[in-house]
Enzyme design. Structure first.
Site, PDB file in Angstrom:
ATOM      1  N   CYS A  89       0.749  -1.355  -0.090  1.00  0.00           N
ATOM      2  CA  CYS A  89      -0.149  -0.076  -0.143  1.00  0.00           C
ATOM      3  C   CYS A  89       0.859   1.225  -0.137  1.00  0.00           C
ATOM      4  O   CYS A  89       0.757   2.344  -0.703  1.00  0.00           O
ATOM      5  CB  CYS A  89      -1.021   0.072   1.130  1.00  0.00           C
ATOM      6  SG  CYS A  89      -0.260  -0.048   2.709  1.00  0.00           S
ATOM      7  N   HIS A 141      -2.465   1.256   7.195  1.00  0.00           N
ATOM      8  CA  HIS A 141      -2.767   1.117   5.842  1.00  0.00           C
ATOM      9  C   HIS A 141      -2.841   2.298   5.205  1.00  0.00           C
ATOM     10  O   HIS A 141      -3.484   3.352   5.855  1.00  0.00           O
ATOM     11  CB  HIS A 141      -3.816   0.122   5.381  1.00  0.00           C
ATOM     12  CG  HIS A 141      -3.965  -0.523   4.005  1.00  0.00           C
ATOM     13  ND1 HIS A 141      -3.426  -1.193   3.451  1.00  0.00           N
ATOM     14  CD2 HIS A 141      -5.186   0.063   3.274  1.00  0.00           C
ATOM     15  CE1 HIS A 141      -3.974  -1.303   2.197  1.00  0.00           C
ATOM     16  NE2 HIS A 141      -4.977  -0.500   2.112  1.00  0.00           N
ATOM     17  N   HIS A 153      -6.031   1.565  -3.792  1.00  0.00           N
ATOM     18  CA  HIS A 153      -5.277   1.000  -2.575  1.00  0.00           C
ATOM     19  C   HIS A 153      -4.713  -0.177  -3.188  1.00  0.00           C
ATOM     20  O   HIS A 153      -5.262  -0.898  -4.041  1.00  0.00           O
ATOM     21  CB  HIS A 153      -5.703   1.064  -1.520  1.00  0.00           C
ATOM     22  CG  HIS A 153      -6.796   0.110  -1.077  1.00  0.00           C
ATOM     23  ND1 HIS A 153      -6.530  -0.799  -0.194  1.00  0.00           N
ATOM     24  CD2 HIS A 153      -8.019  -0.031  -1.601  1.00  0.00           C
ATOM     25  CE1 HIS A 153      -7.657  -1.800  -0.120  1.00  0.00           C
ATOM     26  NE2 HIS A 153      -8.413  -1.175  -0.969  1.00  0.00           N
TER      27      HIS A 153
END
Length: 187
Positions: A89, A141, A153
């Site tokens: 990510c 994240h 993402h």
């Protein structure tokens, strides 16, 4: 068939097959312009991403952004990865910000959070970073906000994808978002 003809046939197939097979792959959009430059999207990119995000074709204005996403879409998740074999990510956010906007942000999510100016969700703009707390870890994240409530993402299960920020399976982990500041410009 004689051995000579058979061998010639197999050699012909052997050398011709890469050309035949390469024509079967879908073409990814080329990134035009320079990092930081906003260029018009190609009609197919505008159509594809306007449909995905439920906006008008005219709302897809940053062709460089959506060409980047198109190139990376479906790339598998790989912790520490930074190429088409696999990306995580923070790596995706790092590459996107660098190649699309011409700015260099830190590589790690824990450092990326330090370069944003916090914003309310309704004030987010394309390119803003969106952070989530997975597995009980704060800011573990990151995704990049697009428009109309969508983010791109690198999902650990599905690879690089575009999803609604308010998707219940994701939104319950939403932590913070903001625009990037205090970074190095490549321009």
């Amino acid at each position: 068939m004689s051995i000579y003809l058979r061998r010639s046939f197999y050699l012909f197939i052997f050398f011709l097959s890469p050309f035949i097979l390469s024509s079967c792959h879908s073409r990814k959009a080329a990134m035009r312009g320079q990092p930081g430059e906003v260029v018009n999207p190609t009609p197919d990119i505008a159509s594809k991403y306007s449909e995905i995000m439920g906006v008008g074709r005219g709302d897809i204005q940053n062709g460089r952004l959506y060409a980047f996403i198109d190139q990376w879409m479906g790339t598998p998740y790989k912790f520490g990865g930074l190429d088409k074999d696999g990306v995580d990510c923070s790596g995706l956010a790092f590459l996107l910000e660098q190649q699309v906007y011409g700015i260099t942000i830190p590589r790690m999510t824990s450092k990326q959070i330090t370069v944003i100016k916090r914003k309310y969700e309704e004030d987010l703009k394309e390119g803003d970073l969106v952070f989530f707390d997975f597995d009980g870890k704060q800011f573990s994240h990151v995704g990049v906000y697009l428009q109309n409530g969508y983010v791109v993402h690198a999902s650990s299960r599905r690879g690089v994808i575009i999803v609604k920020l308010r998707d219940p399976s994701l939104y319950k982990y939403f932590s913070r978002a903001g625009s990037i500041e205090n970074v190095t410009s490549m321009n």
